[in-house]
Design a protein around this motif. Sequence first.
Motif, PDB file in Angstrom:
ATOM      1  N   SER A  83       0.834  -1.186   0.000  1.00 62.67           N
ATOM      2  CA  SER A  83       0.000   0.000   0.000  1.00 62.67           C
ATOM      3  C   SER A  83       0.874   1.242   0.000  1.00 62.67           C
ATOM      4  O   SER A  83       2.041   1.200   0.401  1.00 62.67           O
ATOM      5  CB  SER A  83      -0.883  -0.010   1.251  1.00 62.67           C
ATOM      6  OG  SER A  83      -1.549   1.206   1.408  1.00 62.67           O
ATOM      7  N   LEU A  84       0.291   2.349  -0.422  1.00 65.94           N
ATOM      8  CA  LEU A  84       0.976   3.634  -0.335  1.00 65.94           C
ATOM      9  C   LEU A  84       0.602   4.378   0.938  1.00 65.94           C
ATOM     10  O   LEU A  84       1.112   5.458   1.198  1.00 65.94           O
ATOM     11  CB  LEU A  84       0.641   4.501  -1.559  1.00 65.94           C
ATOM     12  CG  LEU A  84       1.120   3.938  -2.896  1.00 65.94           C
ATOM     13  CD1 LEU A  84       0.649   4.828  -4.029  1.00 65.94           C
ATOM     14  CD2 LEU A  84       2.625   3.806  -2.918  1.00 65.94           C
ATOM     15  N   SER A  85      -0.264   3.788   1.748  1.00 60.42           N
ATOM     16  CA  SER A  85      -0.717   4.406   2.987  1.00 60.42           C
ATOM     17  C   SER A  85       0.355   4.282   4.072  1.00 60.42           C
ATOM     18  O   SER A  85       0.749   3.176   4.456  1.00 60.42           O
ATOM     19  CB  SER A  85      -2.009   3.747   3.471  1.00 60.42           C
ATOM     20  OG  SER A  85      -2.340   4.188   4.766  1.00 60.42           O
ATOM     21  N   ILE A  86       0.809   5.413   4.562  1.00 58.33           N
ATOM     22  CA  ILE A  86       1.808   5.413   5.640  1.00 58.33           C
ATOM     23  C   ILE A  86       1.207   4.839   6.913  1.00 58.33           C
ATOM     24  O   ILE A  86       1.887   4.160   7.675  1.00 58.33           O
ATOM     25  CB  ILE A  86       2.347   6.833   5.862  1.00 58.33           C
ATOM     26  CG1 ILE A  86       3.116   7.278   4.625  1.00 58.33           C
ATOM     27  CG2 ILE A  86       3.220   6.899   7.094  1.00 58.33           C
ATOM     28  CD1 ILE A  86       3.579   8.709   4.666  1.00 58.33           C
ATOM     29  N   LYS A  87      -0.087   5.079   7.136  1.00 57.79           N
ATOM     30  CA  LYS A  87      -0.749   4.560   8.336  1.00 57.79           C
ATOM     31  C   LYS A  87      -0.667   3.039   8.400  1.00 57.79           C
ATOM     32  O   LYS A  87      -0.412   2.465   9.445  1.00 57.79           O
ATOM     33  CB  LYS A  87      -2.217   4.984   8.363  1.00 57.79           C
ATOM     34  CG  LYS A  87      -2.441   6.422   8.717  1.00 57.79           C
ATOM     35  CD  LYS A  87      -3.942   6.695   8.776  1.00 57.79           C
ATOM     36  CE  LYS A  87      -4.222   8.144   9.064  1.00 57.79           C
ATOM     37  NZ  LYS A  87      -5.667   8.413   9.110  1.00 57.79           N
ATOM     38  N   LYS A  88      -0.900   2.369   7.266  1.00 55.22           N
ATOM     39  CA  LYS A  88      -0.844   0.901   7.257  1.00 55.22           C
ATOM     40  C   LYS A  88       0.561   0.405   7.575  1.00 55.22           C
ATOM     41  O   LYS A  88       0.737  -0.566   8.317  1.00 55.22           O
ATOM     42  CB  LYS A  88      -1.302   0.342   5.910  1.00 55.22           C
ATOM     43  CG  LYS A  88      -2.797   0.340   5.740  1.00 55.22           C
ATOM     44  CD  LYS A  88      -3.199  -0.429   4.504  1.00 55.22           C
ATOM     45  CE  LYS A  88      -4.711  -0.438   4.380  1.00 55.22           C
ATOM     46  NZ  LYS A  88      -5.154  -1.204   3.222  1.00 55.22           N
ATOM     47  N   LEU A 103     -12.091 -10.830   0.630  1.00 53.59           N
ATOM     48  CA  LEU A 103     -13.146 -10.173   1.395  1.00 53.59           C
ATOM     49  C   LEU A 103     -13.020  -8.653   1.434  1.00 53.59           C
ATOM     50  O   LEU A 103     -14.024  -7.942   1.407  1.00 53.59           O
ATOM     51  CB  LEU A 103     -13.180 -10.725   2.819  1.00 53.59           C
ATOM     52  CG  LEU A 103     -13.569 -12.197   2.940  1.00 53.59           C
ATOM     53  CD1 LEU A 103     -13.464 -12.650   4.379  1.00 53.59           C
ATOM     54  CD2 LEU A 103     -14.981 -12.422   2.422  1.00 53.59           C
ATOM     55  N   TYR A 104     -11.781  -8.149   1.545  1.00 58.29           N
ATOM     56  CA  TYR A 104     -11.601  -6.712   1.770  1.00 58.29           C
ATOM     57  C   TYR A 104     -10.797  -6.012   0.682  1.00 58.29           C
ATOM     58  O   TYR A 104     -10.596  -4.799   0.753  1.00 58.29           O
ATOM     59  CB  TYR A 104     -10.924  -6.470   3.123  1.00 58.29           C
ATOM     60  CG  TYR A 104     -11.653  -7.124   4.268  1.00 58.29           C
ATOM     61  CD1 TYR A 104     -12.909  -6.678   4.671  1.00 58.29           C
ATOM     62  CD2 TYR A 104     -11.103  -8.205   4.946  1.00 58.29           C
ATOM     63  CE1 TYR A 104     -13.585  -7.282   5.713  1.00 58.29           C
ATOM     64  CE2 TYR A 104     -11.775  -8.813   5.993  1.00 58.29           C
ATOM     65  CZ  TYR A 104     -13.011  -8.335   6.370  1.00 58.29           C
ATOM     66  OH  TYR A 104     -13.684  -8.927   7.392  1.00 58.29           O
ATOM     67  N   GLY A 105     -10.254  -6.748  -0.264  1.00 57.96           N
ATOM     68  CA  GLY A 105      -9.431  -6.139  -1.299  1.00 57.96           C
ATOM     69  C   GLY A 105      -8.077  -5.689  -0.784  1.00 57.96           C
ATOM     70  O   GLY A 105      -7.424  -4.839  -1.380  1.00 57.96           O
ATOM     71  N   SER A 106      -7.638  -6.261   0.320  1.00 53.50           N
ATOM     72  CA  SER A 106      -6.375  -5.885   0.953  1.00 53.50           C
ATOM     73  C   SER A 106      -5.249  -6.791   0.450  1.00 53.50           C
ATOM     74  O   SER A 106      -5.356  -8.011   0.513  1.00 53.50           O
ATOM     75  CB  SER A 106      -6.514  -6.023   2.473  1.00 53.50           C
ATOM     76  OG  SER A 106      -5.277  -5.881   3.110  1.00 53.50           O
ATOM     77  N   PHE A 107      -4.169  -6.185  -0.053  1.00 53.87           N
ATOM     78  CA  PHE A 107      -2.993  -6.942  -0.460  1.00 53.87           C
ATOM     79  C   PHE A 107      -2.021  -6.953   0.705  1.00 53.87           C
ATOM     80  O   PHE A 107      -1.513  -5.909   1.105  1.00 53.87           O
ATOM     81  CB  PHE A 107      -2.302  -6.292  -1.671  1.00 53.87           C
ATOM     82  CG  PHE A 107      -3.037  -6.466  -2.947  1.00 53.87           C
ATOM     83  CD1 PHE A 107      -2.896  -7.622  -3.682  1.00 53.87           C
ATOM     84  CD2 PHE A 107      -3.874  -5.466  -3.416  1.00 53.87           C
ATOM     85  CE1 PHE A 107      -3.581  -7.790  -4.870  1.00 53.87           C
ATOM     86  CE2 PHE A 107      -4.559  -5.619  -4.600  1.00 53.87           C
ATOM     87  CZ  PHE A 107      -4.416  -6.787  -5.333  1.00 53.87           C
ATOM     88  N   GLY A 108      -1.757  -8.123   1.248  1.00 52.77           N
ATOM     89  CA  GLY A 108      -0.829  -8.200   2.356  1.00 52.77           C
ATOM     90  C   GLY A 108      -0.353  -9.619   2.555  1.00 52.77           C
ATOM     91  O   GLY A 108      -0.859 -10.559   1.948  1.00 52.77           O
ATOM     92  N   ASP A 109       0.642  -9.764   3.419  1.00 47.32           N
ATOM     93  CA  ASP A 109       1.137 -11.095   3.734  1.00 47.32           C
ATOM     94  C   ASP A 109       1.688 -11.124   5.147  1.00 47.32           C
ATOM     95  O   ASP A 109       1.885 -10.111   5.791  1.00 47.32           O
ATOM     96  CB  ASP A 109       2.193 -11.544   2.723  1.00 47.32           C
ATOM     97  CG  ASP A 109       3.455 -10.696   2.740  1.00 47.32           C
ATOM     98  OD1 ASP A 109       3.474  -9.661   3.418  1.00 47.32           O
ATOM     99  OD2 ASP A 109       4.421 -11.079   2.077  1.00 47.32           O
ATOM    100  N   TRP A 110       1.894 -12.355   5.637  1.00 48.13           N
ATOM    101  CA  TRP A 110       2.540 -12.582   6.927  1.00 48.13           C
ATOM    102  C   TRP A 110       4.021 -12.813   6.670  1.00 48.13           C
ATOM    103  O   TRP A 110       4.387 -13.533   5.751  1.00 48.13           O
ATOM    104  CB  TRP A 110       1.976 -13.837   7.610  1.00 48.13           C
ATOM    105  CG  TRP A 110       0.608 -13.668   8.153  1.00 48.13           C
ATOM    106  CD1 TRP A 110      -0.546 -14.159   7.622  1.00 48.13           C
ATOM    107  CD2 TRP A 110       0.234 -12.985   9.330  1.00 48.13           C
ATOM    108  NE1 TRP A 110      -1.611 -13.815   8.397  1.00 48.13           N
ATOM    109  CE2 TRP A 110      -1.164 -13.088   9.466  1.00 48.13           C
ATOM    110  CE3 TRP A 110       0.930 -12.280  10.299  1.00 48.13           C
ATOM    111  CZ2 TRP A 110      -1.868 -12.520  10.519  1.00 48.13           C
ATOM    112  CZ3 TRP A 110       0.225 -11.718  11.352  1.00 48.13           C
ATOM    113  CH2 TRP A 110      -1.148 -11.844  11.448  1.00 48.13           C
ATOM    114  N   GLU A 111       4.848 -12.235   7.503  1.00 46.33           N
ATOM    115  CA  GLU A 111       6.286 -12.460   7.420  1.00 46.33           C
ATOM    116  C   GLU A 111       6.776 -12.940   8.779  1.00 46.33           C
ATOM    117  O   GLU A 111       6.571 -12.279   9.790  1.00 46.33           O
ATOM    118  CB  GLU A 111       7.014 -11.170   7.038  1.00 46.33           C
ATOM    119  CG  GLU A 111       6.689 -10.675   5.655  1.00 46.33           C
ATOM    120  CD  GLU A 111       7.354  -9.347   5.337  1.00 46.33           C
ATOM    121  OE1 GLU A 111       8.024  -8.786   6.229  1.00 46.33           O
ATOM    122  OE2 GLU A 111       7.185  -8.877   4.209  1.00 46.33           O
ATOM    123  N   MET A 112       7.413 -14.095   8.779  1.00 41.91           N
ATOM    124  CA  MET A 112       8.000 -14.634  10.006  1.00 41.91           C
ATOM    125  C   MET A 112       9.482 -14.848   9.744  1.00 41.91           C
ATOM    126  O   MET A 112       9.845 -15.645   8.885  1.00 41.91           O
ATOM    127  CB  MET A 112       7.333 -15.951  10.404  1.00 41.91           C
ATOM    128  CG  MET A 112       7.851 -16.518  11.710  1.00 41.91           C
ATOM    129  SD  MET A 112       7.141 -18.108  12.156  1.00 41.91           S
ATOM    130  CE  MET A 112       5.476 -17.662  12.549  1.00 41.91           C
TER     131      MET A 112
END
Length: 130
Positions: free
Chosen positions: A64-69, A109-118
């Motif tokens: 995302s380009l959102s700094i908040k995220k 569900l939300y159109g959110s692009f993200g992943d988990w990083e461990m």
Amino acid sequence: MKNPIYLLLISALLVSSCGNNAEVKTLRQENEALIAELKALKANGVANAPKYILKIRLKQSHFSLSIKKHIKDAVNAVEFELPVDKEFFDSVSEGTELVDKFRFGSFVLYGSFGDWEMTVKEKEVREGKP
């Protein structure tokens, strides 16, 4: 009419609870065997063997380009210690990425692009207590 029903329920309860003696005896035997096994391990020094600990960092990452995220992802990152066996401890190094998984459900569900990083943040060997 009520008295025979109560009497029947109480007698059924008493009859059903009589078979627990064998189960209690079995549990006591298992407990004694585990106590003996623990004593043997302590006597042989296995319980005093070194512990291999990995400090793991788990966080979400959003595309995302959102700094908040990005700030939220950094603040919500979690670090925890995980005991592992020697083989796995030797197979990873600091910075190794253990999980990098796309969150498909959030995308659908939300159109959110993200992943988990461990990732492995730190490795440590702790000596056992004598």
